[in-house]
Structures are given as structure tokens and as C-alpha cells.
Design a protein around this motif. Structure first.
Motif, PDB file in Angstrom:
ATOM      1  N   MET A   1       4.998  -5.279  37.641  1.00 32.14           N
ATOM      2  CA  MET A   1       4.601  -5.218  39.016  1.00 32.14           C
ATOM      3  C   MET A   1       3.099  -4.963  39.067  1.00 32.14           C
ATOM      4  SD  MET A   1       5.588  -2.351  41.891  1.00 32.14           S
ATOM      5  CE  MET A   1       7.305  -2.758  41.834  1.00 32.14           C
ATOM      6  N   GLU A   2       2.430  -5.733  39.844  1.00 30.41           N
ATOM      7  CA  GLU A   2       1.000  -5.537  40.017  1.00 30.41           C
ATOM      8  C   GLU A   2       0.748  -4.935  41.388  1.00 30.41           C
ATOM      9  OE1 GLU A   2      -1.593  -8.762  39.017  1.00 30.41           O
ATOM     10  OE2 GLU A   2      -0.186  -9.481  37.496  1.00 30.41           O
ATOM     11  N   LEU A   3      -0.075  -3.893  41.420  1.00 29.59           N
ATOM     12  CA  LEU A   3      -0.426  -3.233  42.665  1.00 29.59           C
ATOM     13  C   LEU A   3      -1.926  -3.333  42.882  1.00 29.59           C
ATOM     14  CD1 LEU A   3       1.636   0.076  42.270  1.00 29.59           C
ATOM     15  CD2 LEU A   3       2.249  -1.913  43.641  1.00 29.59           C
ATOM     16  N   SER A   4      -2.315  -3.619  44.105  1.00 30.64           N
ATOM     17  CA  SER A   4      -3.738  -3.623  44.436  1.00 30.64           C
ATOM     18  C   SER A   4      -4.223  -2.176  44.517  1.00 30.64           C
ATOM     19  CB  SER A   4      -3.956  -4.323  45.774  1.00 30.64           C
ATOM     20  OG  SER A   4      -3.428  -3.522  46.823  1.00 30.64           O
ATOM     21  N   GLN A   5      -5.538  -1.999  44.567  1.00 27.67           N
ATOM     22  CA  GLN A   5      -6.093  -0.655  44.718  1.00 27.67           C
ATOM     23  C   GLN A   5      -5.589  -0.019  46.010  1.00 27.67           C
ATOM     24  OE1 GLN A   5      -6.837  -0.034  41.644  1.00 27.67           O
ATOM     25  NE2 GLN A   5      -8.624   1.121  42.263  1.00 27.67           N
ATOM     26  N   GLY A   6      -5.534  -0.809  47.077  1.00 29.41           N
ATOM     27  CA  GLY A   6      -5.044  -0.293  48.354  1.00 29.41           C
ATOM     28  C   GLY A   6      -3.588   0.137  48.283  1.00 29.41           C
ATOM     29  N   GLU A   7      -2.772  -0.652  47.617  1.00 27.98           N
ATOM     30  CA  GLU A   7      -1.358  -0.296  47.472  1.00 27.98           C
ATOM     31  C   GLU A   7      -1.196   0.973  46.637  1.00 27.98           C
ATOM     32  OE1 GLU A   7       0.675  -4.748  47.719  1.00 27.98           O
ATOM     33  OE2 GLU A   7      -0.296  -4.097  45.836  1.00 27.98           O
ATOM     34  N   LYS A   8      -2.002   1.106  45.602  1.00 33.74           N
ATOM     35  CA  LYS A   8      -1.957   2.333  44.795  1.00 33.74           C
ATOM     36  C   LYS A   8      -2.315   3.538  45.649  1.00 33.74           C
ATOM     37  CE  LYS A   8      -3.207   0.026  40.491  1.00 33.74           C
ATOM     38  NZ  LYS A   8      -4.238  -0.124  39.445  1.00 33.74           N
ATOM     39  N   LEU A   9      -3.359   3.392  46.451  1.00 41.55           N
ATOM     40  CA  LEU A   9      -3.796   4.480  47.320  1.00 41.55           C
ATOM     41  C   LEU A   9      -2.703   4.855  48.316  1.00 41.55           C
ATOM     42  CD1 LEU A   9      -6.064   6.375  48.172  1.00 41.55           C
ATOM     43  CD2 LEU A   9      -6.962   4.532  49.598  1.00 41.55           C
ATOM     44  N   ILE A  10      -2.061   3.863  48.903  1.00 42.10           N
ATOM     45  CA  ILE A  10      -0.974   4.126  49.860  1.00 42.10           C
ATOM     46  C   ILE A  10       0.168   4.879  49.170  1.00 42.10           C
ATOM     47  CG2 ILE A  10       0.873   3.019  51.207  1.00 42.10           C
ATOM     48  CD1 ILE A  10      -1.226   0.776  51.828  1.00 42.10           C
ATOM     49  N   LEU A  11       0.563   4.429  47.988  1.00 47.89           N
ATOM     50  CA  LEU A  11       1.666   5.080  47.281  1.00 47.89           C
ATOM     51  C   LEU A  11       1.308   6.501  46.862  1.00 47.89           C
ATOM     52  CD1 LEU A  11       2.985   2.072  45.167  1.00 47.89           C
ATOM     53  CD2 LEU A  11       4.104   3.173  47.128  1.00 47.89           C
ATOM     54  N   LEU A  12       0.073   6.710  46.416  1.00 50.69           N
ATOM     55  CA  LEU A  12      -0.358   8.067  46.075  1.00 50.69           C
ATOM     56  C   LEU A  12      -0.364   8.970  47.308  1.00 50.69           C
ATOM     57  CD1 LEU A  12      -3.254   7.393  43.541  1.00 50.69           C
ATOM     58  CD2 LEU A  12      -1.067   8.518  43.072  1.00 50.69           C
ATOM     59  N   ALA A  13      -0.832   8.438  48.434  1.00 53.14           N
ATOM     60  CA  ALA A  13      -0.847   9.223  49.671  1.00 53.14           C
ATOM     61  C   ALA A  13       0.580   9.558  50.115  1.00 53.14           C
ATOM     62  CB  ALA A  13      -1.593   8.459  50.767  1.00 53.14           C
ATOM     63  N   LEU A  14       1.493   8.608  50.013  1.00 49.02           N
ATOM     64  CA  LEU A  14       2.891   8.867  50.372  1.00 49.02           C
ATOM     65  C   LEU A  14       3.502   9.925  49.451  1.00 49.02           C
ATOM     66  CD1 LEU A  14       4.224   5.260  51.104  1.00 49.02           C
ATOM     67  CD2 LEU A  14       4.007   7.148  52.747  1.00 49.02           C
ATOM     68  N   THR A  38     -15.307   2.795  54.148  1.00 51.09           N
ATOM     69  CA  THR A  38     -14.289   2.616  53.107  1.00 51.09           C
ATOM     70  C   THR A  38     -14.898   2.438  51.716  1.00 51.09           C
ATOM     71  OG1 THR A  38     -14.178   0.259  53.598  1.00 51.09           O
ATOM     72  CG2 THR A  38     -12.558   1.694  54.689  1.00 51.09           C
ATOM     73  N   TRP A  39     -16.191   2.097  51.663  1.00 49.89           N
ATOM     74  CA  TRP A  39     -16.861   2.012  50.364  1.00 49.89           C
ATOM     75  C   TRP A  39     -16.769   3.351  49.631  1.00 49.89           C
ATOM     76  CZ3 TRP A  39     -20.441   5.725  49.798  1.00 49.89           C
ATOM     77  CH2 TRP A  39     -20.981   6.294  50.969  1.00 49.89           C
ATOM     78  N   ALA A  40     -16.711   4.446  50.388  1.00 45.15           N
ATOM     79  CA  ALA A  40     -16.692   5.790  49.800  1.00 45.15           C
ATOM     80  C   ALA A  40     -15.390   6.071  49.054  1.00 45.15           C
ATOM     81  CB  ALA A  40     -16.912   6.831  50.891  1.00 45.15           C
ATOM     82  N   LEU A  41     -14.345   5.327  49.384  1.00 45.25           N
ATOM     83  CA  LEU A  41     -13.059   5.550  48.715  1.00 45.25           C
ATOM     84  C   LEU A  41     -13.164   5.288  47.217  1.00 45.25           C
ATOM     85  CD1 LEU A  41     -10.651   3.990  51.359  1.00 45.25           C
ATOM     86  CD2 LEU A  41     -11.086   6.420  50.931  1.00 45.25           C
ATOM     87  N   SER A  42     -13.822   4.181  46.842  1.00 45.71           N
ATOM     88  CA  SER A  42     -13.936   3.883  45.406  1.00 45.71           C
ATOM     89  C   SER A  42     -14.860   4.884  44.713  1.00 45.71           C
ATOM     90  CB  SER A  42     -14.410   2.448  45.185  1.00 45.71           C
ATOM     91  OG  SER A  42     -15.687   2.257  45.742  1.00 45.71           O
TER      92      SER A  42
END
Length: 175
Positions: A1-14, A38-42
Motif C-alpha cells: 500500500m502506498e500512502l501520500s504524505q497527506g494520507e500519512k499525516l491524516i492517519l497519524l492525526a487520527l 502548509t509549507w511549514a508542515l514539511s
């Protein structure tokens, strides 16, 4: 399964919201998104890996751990005389799994995750998994080739390996 950076962030937040352990600062994420920064997220969340382990590395790690589990179980089944003769015939090589190079080999992290997080390969739990040697993986790959050849000769039907078969596999790692 491949997850984008955004998907990883969502799953970590959940996960953080569910278990109450904020490994990531949810207020910062909210603030960065709502302010358009949002640049600050990375920058702030650099601990989220940008690349995942290649699934072929995971498969190869499982194959190597399976090989070693079978070898070690077979060694345990040998009588004392056969075991001593085997040890002498493969010296200076050990008859137990010595790990992967923890500094340079992604197999180390996969093995650690399989054993200590997923609960697989219980025989290796609690043992050092860092061989501190970049020669480990090439040796295991050569052994795996000899191991697979031996299994094909046995038609995948044997529950243990003989001392001679173990010696052939271990020596197969010599290259």
C-alpha cells in the motif's frame, strides 16, 4: 500500500486523536492549514518518512528470517555429535541468525518491525538484530539461494534439515 504524505499525516492525526498520545502537534497542523502556511508542515513534521520501504525488501526479509528459523529449528533437532560436527564444519560461521546491518540495510528495520511490532518470528524476539556488518545481507542472499535449492530437492516436504544440508546452506553463503 502506498500512502501520500497527506494520507500519512491524516492517519497519524487520527491515531493521535484516538489514543490521546500526540506524537504530532495537532494544533500546529490546524494553524498551518488555516493560515495557508502548509509549507511549514514539511518543515515541522520532518519525522514523517517521505519514502516507504520497498515491499520487495519486506518479502526478502521474511524469506531470510524464515530460512534462519528453519535452520535454527533443525539445528536444535540434531543430536550432540551431529551438532558438534556441524559447528566444526562451518566454523567460523555461526548456526544462528546474527541480524542485519543496522546502519546501512533497510532489512534491519523491517526485521525489527516484523519481530517486535507485529509479533512474527518469535524465536528472534529479544535477540540483537544488528549484525554491524555490511557483509550480512550478501551472505544471506547466497544462503537463500542454496536454501531454496535444498527445499526444491526435498520437494518442500521435510520438517527439518540434516546436518549436511545445513552445512551446504551455510557454506553457500560463503560465495
Amino acid at each position: 500500500m502506498e500512502l501520500s504524505q497527506g494520507e500519512k499525516l491524516i492517519l497519524l492525526a487520527l491515531a493521535a486523536a484516538k489514543d490521546g498520545q500526540e506524537e504530532i502537534n495537532l494544533d500546529f497542523i490546524r494553524s498551518a492549514i488555516l493560515s495557508g502556511n502548509t509549507w511549514a508542515l514539511s518543515w515541522e513534521l520532518s519525522g514523517i518518512p517521505s519514502e516507504d520501504i520497498d515491499p520487495s525488501i519486506a518479502r526478502e526479509t521474511v524469506d531470510i528470517l524464515s530460512m534462519w528459523a528453519f535452520i535454527e529449528a533443525s539445528v536444535k533437532g540434531l543430536d550432540a555429535a551431529d551438532k558438534e560436527a556441524l559447528e566444526n564444519s562451518v566454523r567460523p560461521f555461526e548456526l544462528s541468525f546474527s541480524g542485519f546491518d543496522g546502519n546501512n540495510d533497510p532489512h534491519f528495520g523491517v526485521a525489527d518491525f516484523l519481530i517486535n511490532t507485529m509479533g512474527r518470528f518469535d524465536d528472534f524476539k529479544g535477540r540483537p538484530l544488528n549484525s554491524h556488518s555490511s557483509a550480512s545481507l550478501p551472505k544471506y542472499r547466497r544462503m537463500l539461494s542454496a536454501y531454496n535449492h535444498t527445499l526444491r530437492e526435498l520437494n518442500f516436504g521435510s520438517r527439518t534439515l540434516s546436518a549436511d544440508q545445513i552445512a551446504q546452506i551455510i557454506r553457500g553463503g560463503l560465495g
